[in-house]
Motif scaffolding. Sequence first.
Motif, mmCIF file in Angstrom:
data_model
loop_
_atom_site.group_PDB
_atom_site.id
_atom_site.type_symbol
_atom_site.label_atom_id
_atom_site.label_comp_id
_atom_site.label_asym_id
_atom_site.label_seq_id
_atom_site.Cartn_x
_atom_site.Cartn_y
_atom_site.Cartn_z
ATOM 1 N N UNK A 101 12.599 25.539 -4.727
ATOM 2 C CA UNK A 101 12.569 26.079 -6.085
ATOM 3 C C UNK A 101 11.406 27.027 -6.306
ATOM 4 N N UNK A 102 10.412 26.987 -5.418
ATOM 5 C CA UNK A 102 9.273 27.887 -5.601
ATOM 6 C C UNK A 102 9.686 29.352 -5.494
ATOM 7 N N UNK A 103 10.778 29.603 -4.816
ATOM 8 C CA UNK A 103 11.243 30.981 -4.641
ATOM 9 C C UNK A 103 12.482 31.282 -5.469
ATOM 10 N N UNK A 106 1.943 31.594 -17.322
ATOM 11 C CA UNK A 106 2.930 31.395 -16.257
ATOM 12 C C UNK A 106 4.345 31.744 -16.694
ATOM 13 N N UNK A 107 4.657 31.580 -17.986
ATOM 14 C CA UNK A 107 6.029 31.764 -18.452
ATOM 15 C C UNK A 107 6.059 32.750 -19.621
ATOM 16 N N UNK A 108 6.017 34.016 -19.337
ATOM 17 C CA UNK A 108 5.975 35.002 -20.430
ATOM 18 C C UNK A 108 7.255 35.072 -21.240
ATOM 19 N N UNK A 109 8.381 34.582 -20.698
ATOM 20 C CA UNK A 109 9.660 34.686 -21.387
ATOM 21 C C UNK A 109 10.144 33.358 -21.964
ATOM 22 N N UNK A 128 1.205 23.239 -11.177
ATOM 23 C CA UNK A 128 1.709 24.454 -11.811
ATOM 24 C C UNK A 128 1.780 25.617 -10.829
ATOM 25 N N UNK A 129 1.161 25.446 -9.664
ATOM 26 C CA UNK A 129 1.341 26.458 -8.631
ATOM 27 C C UNK A 129 2.795 26.486 -8.146
ATOM 28 N N UNK A 130 3.490 25.340 -8.262
ATOM 29 C CA UNK A 130 4.887 25.299 -7.842
ATOM 30 C C UNK A 130 5.784 26.120 -8.758
ATOM 31 N N UNK A 131 5.348 26.318 -9.998
ATOM 32 C CA UNK A 131 6.188 26.999 -10.975
ATOM 33 C C UNK A 131 5.730 28.421 -11.272
ATOM 34 N N UNK A 132 4.673 28.868 -10.622
ATOM 35 C CA UNK A 132 4.084 30.141 -11.017
ATOM 36 C C UNK A 132 4.990 31.340 -10.756
ATOM 37 N N UNK A 133 5.942 31.213 -9.833
ATOM 38 C CA UNK A 133 6.833 32.344 -9.551
ATOM 39 C C UNK A 133 8.090 32.333 -10.420
ATOM 40 N N UNK A 184 13.332 30.733 -19.440
ATOM 41 C CA UNK A 184 13.403 30.757 -20.892
ATOM 42 C C UNK A 184 13.479 29.350 -21.475
ATOM 43 N N UNK A 185 13.987 28.392 -20.696
ATOM 44 C CA UNK A 185 14.056 27.001 -21.127
ATOM 45 C C UNK A 185 13.568 26.111 -19.988
ATOM 46 N N UNK A 186 12.644 25.200 -20.310
ATOM 47 C CA UNK A 186 12.073 24.295 -19.313
ATOM 48 C C UNK A 186 11.999 22.894 -19.902
ATOM 49 N N UNK A 187 12.527 21.917 -19.168
ATOM 50 C CA UNK A 187 12.498 20.516 -19.594
ATOM 51 C C UNK A 187 11.754 19.705 -18.538
ATOM 52 N N UNK A 188 10.574 19.236 -18.874
ATOM 53 C CA UNK A 188 9.767 18.403 -17.978
ATOM 54 C C UNK A 188 9.393 17.108 -18.707
ATOM 55 N N UNK A 189 10.315 16.583 -19.476
ATOM 56 C CA UNK A 189 10.061 15.348 -20.220
ATOM 57 C C UNK A 189 10.162 14.139 -19.302
ATOM 58 N N UNK A 190 9.509 13.047 -19.728
ATOM 59 C CA UNK A 190 9.561 11.751 -19.040
ATOM 60 C C UNK A 190 9.136 11.863 -17.573
ATOM 61 N N UNK A 191 8.015 12.529 -17.327
ATOM 62 C CA UNK A 191 7.464 12.644 -15.971
ATOM 63 C C UNK A 191 6.092 11.980 -15.868
#
Length: 669
Positions: free
Chosen positions: A233-235, A283-286, A254-259, A264-271
């Motif tokens: 997913x990094x790529x 990291x997420x301009x959009x 957050x290095x895993x998500x930097x690319x 536009x939508x991110x769900x990282x709940x219950x982690x």
Amino acid sequence: MKPFPPLLLYLLLPPCTLASFCPNDCSCSLPDSIICFQRRATSMPSNVPPVTKNLYLFQNGIEKLHQDDFLELESLEMLDLSQNELTELPDRVFEPLHSLRNLDLSSNQIEKISEESFAGLELLERLYLYNNAIKCIHPAAFDGLEQLLELKLQGNELTTLPALKMPRLLLLDLGFNTIPSPGPSDLQTPKLESLKLGGLGLKNLNEELLSSFKNLHELDISNNQLNAFPAVLREARGLVILSMAGNSLRSLRWEDLEHLTELQELDISNLSLQSLPENMKGAFPNLKRLTVAENPFNCLCTMAWFPTWLRHQQIQLGRTEETRCHFPPRNAGAVLERLDHRDFGCPTTTTITTSTVKTTSLTPTPITTAHSTTYSTLLKPSENPPMEADSDPPPLVPASPSSGADTGVRFSSCPSNICLNGGTCWLDHQGRHECTCPCGKAGKYCQNEDSPHLCEDVATATVNAEPEIAAQMVTSSSILLDLHRYIEMRPYIRGVRLTYRNLSGADKRPKHLNIPASYPEYTLRGLQSNSTYSVCASPLGEPRDVNSVCTEAQTSSQQTATARMGDKQLTRTLVPAVAILLLLALVAVGVGVACHVHRKRARLELECDPSQLELEGVKAGLDNGTLPQKQAEILFTPTAVQNGGLEVPLMQEHSIANNNTNTLKPSYF
């Protein structure tokens, strides 16, 4: 004369006349559409006009289909049979529907799909089969559906998946089945844009499969058993929607998500996330929607940027009411998005100039733990740290930029590179810079090698010692932890990381929280009754698997807790009553002694009259057999006061990120 065909007859009739052919208990107000909602019939309606293009038959109670039901519906494009009582699909039952493009069979009781269940549907574009009881699908069941764009199979009982050869498929939902992770041979769908694999119990993802999709925009891998971020997913730079909620990730870098700049939508709940790094802002301009619910957030100064960023970027926070603070007590239970900057308790640093005094709010440097030997020195901002003869020169520290227009401002903070070999630099309240050295290092700047056997001696000395953490008091919903010995043995630590999990419950995933070292006692609340909990403590910042100390405690049942509260209330009532009786006895003895002394001194033969020596109000209370009533006490349930603040359970275990519950509304295309 040859009669008109039925279809031609309907075409020749005026539109107002078509309404008269509407089936019973149905609505035909829309042109070319018939809606039959809750018709309560076990079979298809009769007399459906052949010109009908959209037929909605949801919640009708239909139990069986026949090919004769569709013989004259050659113009039908949309057929909604969701939420009925169908258990099977007869072979070639839909064959007369040459123009059908959308077929919704969701929320029925269908158990299998045969080879010819969808024969004749060459133009079909959307097929919804979710929330059935499908256990098997024939390998050739979807052959011929080359125009299919969407296929939804979530919420069934599938254990295997036939190879899907669908060159135009854009959306595929396989969630909440028990199928293994599909591979490239299973999904021959080169144009796929949306893939949903939530709730499959996956422990890893097939990297070859995901890398084969060149146009993947949406990926749902929520509610699985992934314990690490998938490297593939990094790529995945084209992802627009990503859901990773409810997995077993130990950490999310957050290095895993930097690319993933297109998200536009991110769900990282219950982690089990306790904080969010500030560099997430860039990291997420959009980003338009973010869901971080059901995480035990530490609402300290390091999180002060978050609500402001949401408002400034106009980002919608999903499941806002479930996004709450867990720590510190003053913020426990508060909705994270509604906190102001001052609520996070950021420290203030005052800098003095020749003419002005400026106060700025700073984010503290993250704290890491190290060896107990600490060295300190007082440095001016313009001075370099002194070096010993056997030390290496520390790296140069860039000068701190001045703030504001005054050039005379001198701002002093802890230099980031002053401590060597992994040491931690921090600034005390008097302005001294101190280096806290890791085990095996020594010196003012941790530049020297220390005797490695000291670390072993410390570890050996703790063997067979008293427990470092213990459950001091246990109720049906809380455990009071005694951390005095644990903190005394580690005077260098800045905080304690607590990890606890329910060994008796169905959900054994650990929960984490950080507490400062100034809390020698801490109460875990909101626990399940009559359950065994494992509680581990580790120094904040160190690997908890290596340096953790654990204990176990069992919460009591609700009945036991109620009995204890009753005993406590009884004790509070009896103690004052016994005290009053003892007081009365002492008074009586005193009166008798006084009477005897009086008679002896006066040498009189008179008898002492007790009525003259009674204390006013004492006998009055005894004559009617009553005692003074104590004011009723207010009893608190064992939920609440923790370190000066109220704490309520924050997490709701029944919530899941990927909601596939049935609704009463049909799926409109």
